[in-house]
Design a protein around this motif. Structure first.
Motif, PDB file in Angstrom:
ATOM      1  N   VAL A 219      -4.665  43.508  -6.684  1.00  0.00           N
ATOM      2  CA  VAL A 219      -5.038  44.922  -6.712  1.00  0.00           C
ATOM      3  C   VAL A 219      -4.436  45.638  -5.506  1.00  0.00           C
ATOM      4  O   VAL A 219      -4.001  46.778  -5.600  1.00  0.00           O
ATOM      5  CB  VAL A 219      -6.565  45.093  -6.725  1.00  0.00           C
ATOM      6  CG1 VAL A 219      -6.973  46.542  -6.635  1.00  0.00           C
ATOM      7  CG2 VAL A 219      -7.134  44.453  -7.983  1.00  0.00           C
ATOM      8  N   GLU A 220      -4.363  44.971  -4.354  1.00  0.00           N
ATOM      9  CA  GLU A 220      -3.804  45.571  -3.148  1.00  0.00           C
ATOM     10  C   GLU A 220      -2.319  45.875  -3.294  1.00  0.00           C
ATOM     11  O   GLU A 220      -1.805  46.774  -2.647  1.00  0.00           O
ATOM     12  CB  GLU A 220      -3.986  44.636  -1.953  1.00  0.00           C
ATOM     13  CG  GLU A 220      -5.397  44.511  -1.473  1.00  0.00           C
ATOM     14  CD  GLU A 220      -5.489  43.611  -0.250  1.00  0.00           C
ATOM     15  OE1 GLU A 220      -4.508  43.569   0.541  1.00  0.00           O
ATOM     16  OE2 GLU A 220      -6.514  42.963  -0.102  1.00  0.00           O
ATOM     17  N   TYR A 221      -1.614  45.103  -4.114  1.00  0.00           N
ATOM     18  CA  TYR A 221      -0.181  45.231  -4.211  1.00  0.00           C
ATOM     19  C   TYR A 221       0.290  45.952  -5.469  1.00  0.00           C
ATOM     20  O   TYR A 221       1.478  46.073  -5.695  1.00  0.00           O
ATOM     21  CB  TYR A 221       0.479  43.848  -4.111  1.00  0.00           C
ATOM     22  CG  TYR A 221       0.207  43.219  -2.773  1.00  0.00           C
ATOM     23  CD1 TYR A 221       0.925  43.597  -1.659  1.00  0.00           C
ATOM     24  CD2 TYR A 221      -0.804  42.276  -2.626  1.00  0.00           C
ATOM     25  CE1 TYR A 221       0.651  43.052  -0.408  1.00  0.00           C
ATOM     26  CE2 TYR A 221      -1.086  41.717  -1.384  1.00  0.00           C
ATOM     27  CZ  TYR A 221      -0.353  42.107  -0.287  1.00  0.00           C
ATOM     28  OH  TYR A 221      -0.628  41.566   0.928  1.00  0.00           O
ATOM     29  N   ASP A 222      -0.636  46.432  -6.288  1.00  0.00           N
ATOM     30  CA  ASP A 222      -0.268  47.183  -7.483  1.00  0.00           C
ATOM     31  C   ASP A 222       0.275  48.550  -7.078  1.00  0.00           C
ATOM     32  O   ASP A 222      -0.265  49.219  -6.212  1.00  0.00           O
ATOM     33  CB  ASP A 222      -1.453  47.380  -8.413  1.00  0.00           C
ATOM     34  CG  ASP A 222      -1.793  46.125  -9.197  1.00  0.00           C
ATOM     35  OD1 ASP A 222      -0.944  45.223  -9.240  1.00  0.00           O
ATOM     36  OD2 ASP A 222      -2.892  46.060  -9.741  1.00  0.00           O
TER      37      ASP A 222
ATOM     38  N   ALA B  31      -0.501  30.830   0.109  1.00  0.00           N
ATOM     39  CA  ALA B  31      -0.868  32.213   0.385  1.00  0.00           C
ATOM     40  C   ALA B  31      -1.768  32.707  -0.735  1.00  0.00           C
ATOM     41  O   ALA B  31      -1.600  32.336  -1.892  1.00  0.00           O
ATOM     42  CB  ALA B  31       0.372  33.083   0.477  1.00  0.00           C
ATOM     43  N   GLU B  32      -2.707  33.553  -0.392  1.00  0.00           N
ATOM     44  CA  GLU B  32      -3.629  34.152  -1.365  1.00  0.00           C
ATOM     45  C   GLU B  32      -3.446  35.661  -1.304  1.00  0.00           C
ATOM     46  O   GLU B  32      -3.595  36.276  -0.249  1.00  0.00           O
ATOM     47  CB  GLU B  32      -5.053  33.773  -0.994  1.00  0.00           C
ATOM     48  CG  GLU B  32      -6.103  34.353  -1.908  1.00  0.00           C
ATOM     49  CD  GLU B  32      -7.503  33.944  -1.506  1.00  0.00           C
ATOM     50  OE1 GLU B  32      -8.425  34.682  -1.853  1.00  0.00           O
ATOM     51  OE2 GLU B  32      -7.674  32.901  -0.852  1.00  0.00           O
ATOM     52  N   TYR B  33      -3.088  36.261  -2.437  1.00  0.00           N
ATOM     53  CA  TYR B  33      -2.864  37.696  -2.502  1.00  0.00           C
ATOM     54  C   TYR B  33      -3.833  38.325  -3.485  1.00  0.00           C
ATOM     55  O   TYR B  33      -3.991  37.838  -4.598  1.00  0.00           O
ATOM     56  CB  TYR B  33      -1.435  38.009  -2.973  1.00  0.00           C
ATOM     57  CG  TYR B  33      -0.364  37.450  -2.089  1.00  0.00           C
ATOM     58  CD1 TYR B  33      -0.069  38.048  -0.883  1.00  0.00           C
ATOM     59  CD2 TYR B  33       0.348  36.318  -2.460  1.00  0.00           C
ATOM     60  CE1 TYR B  33       0.932  37.535  -0.053  1.00  0.00           C
ATOM     61  CE2 TYR B  33       1.336  35.802  -1.642  1.00  0.00           C
ATOM     62  CZ  TYR B  33       1.619  36.420  -0.450  1.00  0.00           C
ATOM     63  OH  TYR B  33       2.596  35.908   0.357  1.00  0.00           O
ATOM     64  N   ASP B  34      -4.448  39.409  -3.086  1.00  0.00           N
ATOM     65  CA  ASP B  34      -5.272  40.192  -4.003  1.00  0.00           C
ATOM     66  C   ASP B  34      -4.318  41.114  -4.738  1.00  0.00           C
ATOM     67  O   ASP B  34      -3.743  42.020  -4.133  1.00  0.00           O
ATOM     68  CB  ASP B  34      -6.317  40.986  -3.228  1.00  0.00           C
ATOM     69  CG  ASP B  34      -7.263  41.750  -4.121  1.00  0.00           C
ATOM     70  OD1 ASP B  34      -7.067  41.755  -5.354  1.00  0.00           O
ATOM     71  OD2 ASP B  34      -8.212  42.337  -3.587  1.00  0.00           O
TER      72      ASP B  34
ATOM     73  N   GLU C  99      -2.423  27.431  -9.189  1.00  0.00           N
ATOM     74  CA  GLU C  99      -3.784  27.653  -9.669  1.00  0.00           C
ATOM     75  C   GLU C  99      -4.699  27.805  -8.461  1.00  0.00           C
ATOM     76  O   GLU C  99      -4.377  27.351  -7.360  1.00  0.00           O
ATOM     77  CB  GLU C  99      -4.256  26.454 -10.509  1.00  0.00           C
ATOM     78  CG  GLU C  99      -3.511  26.271 -11.804  1.00  0.00           C
ATOM     79  CD  GLU C  99      -3.885  27.295 -12.862  1.00  0.00           C
ATOM     80  OE1 GLU C  99      -4.957  27.928 -12.740  1.00  0.00           O
ATOM     81  OE2 GLU C  99      -3.101  27.463 -13.794  1.00  0.00           O
ATOM     82  N   ALA C 100      -5.866  28.387  -8.659  1.00  0.00           N
ATOM     83  CA  ALA C 100      -6.808  28.609  -7.563  1.00  0.00           C
ATOM     84  C   ALA C 100      -7.269  27.299  -6.929  1.00  0.00           C
ATOM     85  O   ALA C 100      -7.561  27.252  -5.742  1.00  0.00           O
ATOM     86  CB  ALA C 100      -8.009  29.393  -8.062  1.00  0.00           C
ATOM     87  N   ASN C 101      -7.313  26.223  -7.693  1.00  0.00           N
ATOM     88  CA  ASN C 101      -7.813  24.951  -7.174  1.00  0.00           C
ATOM     89  C   ASN C 101      -6.704  24.032  -6.662  1.00  0.00           C
ATOM     90  O   ASN C 101      -6.966  22.898  -6.304  1.00  0.00           O
ATOM     91  CB  ASN C 101      -8.642  24.231  -8.236  1.00  0.00           C
ATOM     92  CG  ASN C 101      -7.833  23.922  -9.481  1.00  0.00           C
ATOM     93  OD1 ASN C 101      -6.713  24.368  -9.636  1.00  0.00           O
ATOM     94  ND2 ASN C 101      -8.420  23.184 -10.386  1.00  0.00           N
ATOM     95  N   GLU C 102      -5.466  24.505  -6.604  1.00  0.00           N
ATOM     96  CA  GLU C 102      -4.351  23.705  -6.101  1.00  0.00           C
ATOM     97  C   GLU C 102      -4.139  24.009  -4.615  1.00  0.00           C
ATOM     98  O   GLU C 102      -3.970  25.163  -4.234  1.00  0.00           O
ATOM     99  CB  GLU C 102      -3.053  24.024  -6.848  1.00  0.00           C
ATOM    100  CG  GLU C 102      -3.022  23.533  -8.270  1.00  0.00           C
ATOM    101  CD  GLU C 102      -1.701  23.815  -8.929  1.00  0.00           C
ATOM    102  OE1 GLU C 102      -0.952  22.871  -9.180  1.00  0.00           O
ATOM    103  OE2 GLU C 102      -1.418  25.005  -9.189  1.00  0.00           O
TER     104      GLU C 102
ATOM    105  N   GLY D 188      -5.297  41.209 -17.174  1.00  0.00           N
ATOM    106  CA  GLY D 188      -6.256  41.738 -16.216  1.00  0.00           C
ATOM    107  C   GLY D 188      -7.258  40.711 -15.733  1.00  0.00           C
ATOM    108  O   GLY D 188      -8.187  41.042 -15.019  1.00  0.00           O
ATOM    109  N   ASP D 189      -7.092  39.440 -16.110  1.00  0.00           N
ATOM    110  CA  ASP D 189      -8.039  38.399 -15.724  1.00  0.00           C
ATOM    111  C   ASP D 189      -7.874  37.959 -14.273  1.00  0.00           C
ATOM    112  O   ASP D 189      -8.836  37.563 -13.633  1.00  0.00           O
ATOM    113  CB  ASP D 189      -7.886  37.163 -16.618  1.00  0.00           C
ATOM    114  CG  ASP D 189      -8.336  37.427 -18.035  1.00  0.00           C
ATOM    115  OD1 ASP D 189      -9.081  38.400 -18.239  1.00  0.00           O
ATOM    116  OD2 ASP D 189      -7.950  36.654 -18.922  1.00  0.00           O
ATOM    117  N   ALA D 190      -6.673  38.003 -13.757  1.00  0.00           N
ATOM    118  CA  ALA D 190      -6.426  37.455 -12.427  1.00  0.00           C
ATOM    119  C   ALA D 190      -6.337  38.571 -11.392  1.00  0.00           C
ATOM    120  O   ALA D 190      -5.438  39.384 -11.429  1.00  0.00           O
ATOM    121  CB  ALA D 190      -5.133  36.655 -12.428  1.00  0.00           C
ATOM    122  N   ALA D 191      -7.288  38.611 -10.481  1.00  0.00           N
ATOM    123  CA  ALA D 191      -7.237  39.579  -9.402  1.00  0.00           C
ATOM    124  C   ALA D 191      -6.623  38.954  -8.161  1.00  0.00           C
ATOM    125  O   ALA D 191      -6.172  39.645  -7.278  1.00  0.00           O
ATOM    126  CB  ALA D 191      -8.627  40.102  -9.098  1.00  0.00           C
ATOM    127  N   VAL D 192      -6.597  37.624  -8.115  1.00  0.00           N
ATOM    128  CA  VAL D 192      -6.056  36.912  -6.958  1.00  0.00           C
ATOM    129  C   VAL D 192      -4.904  36.016  -7.416  1.00  0.00           C
ATOM    130  O   VAL D 192      -5.012  35.345  -8.429  1.00  0.00           O
ATOM    131  CB  VAL D 192      -7.151  36.051  -6.283  1.00  0.00           C
ATOM    132  CG1 VAL D 192      -6.573  35.273  -5.108  1.00  0.00           C
ATOM    133  CG2 VAL D 192      -8.307  36.927  -5.825  1.00  0.00           C
TER     134      VAL D 192
END
Length: 54
Positions: A49-52, A44-47, A29-32, A13-17
């Motif tokens: 929560v939107e795709y659950d 691409a950046e996916y949330d 990774e977020a910084n790559e 549950g740590d990663a929302a993005v």
């Protein structure tokens, strides 16, 4: 980030993005900003929560 690491983050549950290479689908990774597998700069950046699905 390896697939195993991505799955562990997802289940904890740590990663929302989620960041993913648009060219080859590698999870990043977020910084790559460049894909380590194919060298693409298309990220691409996916949330997640939107795709659950309930």
């Amino acid at each position: 980030m390896s697939v195993l690491t991505a799955v562990k983050k997802r289940l904890s549950g740590d990663a929302a993005v989620v960041y993913e290479c648009r060219n080859c689908g590698t999870v990043l990774e977020a910084n790559e900003w460049t894909c380590s597998c194919c060298g693409s700069i298309e990220v691409a950046e996916y949330d997640s929560v939107e795709y659950d699905v309930p």
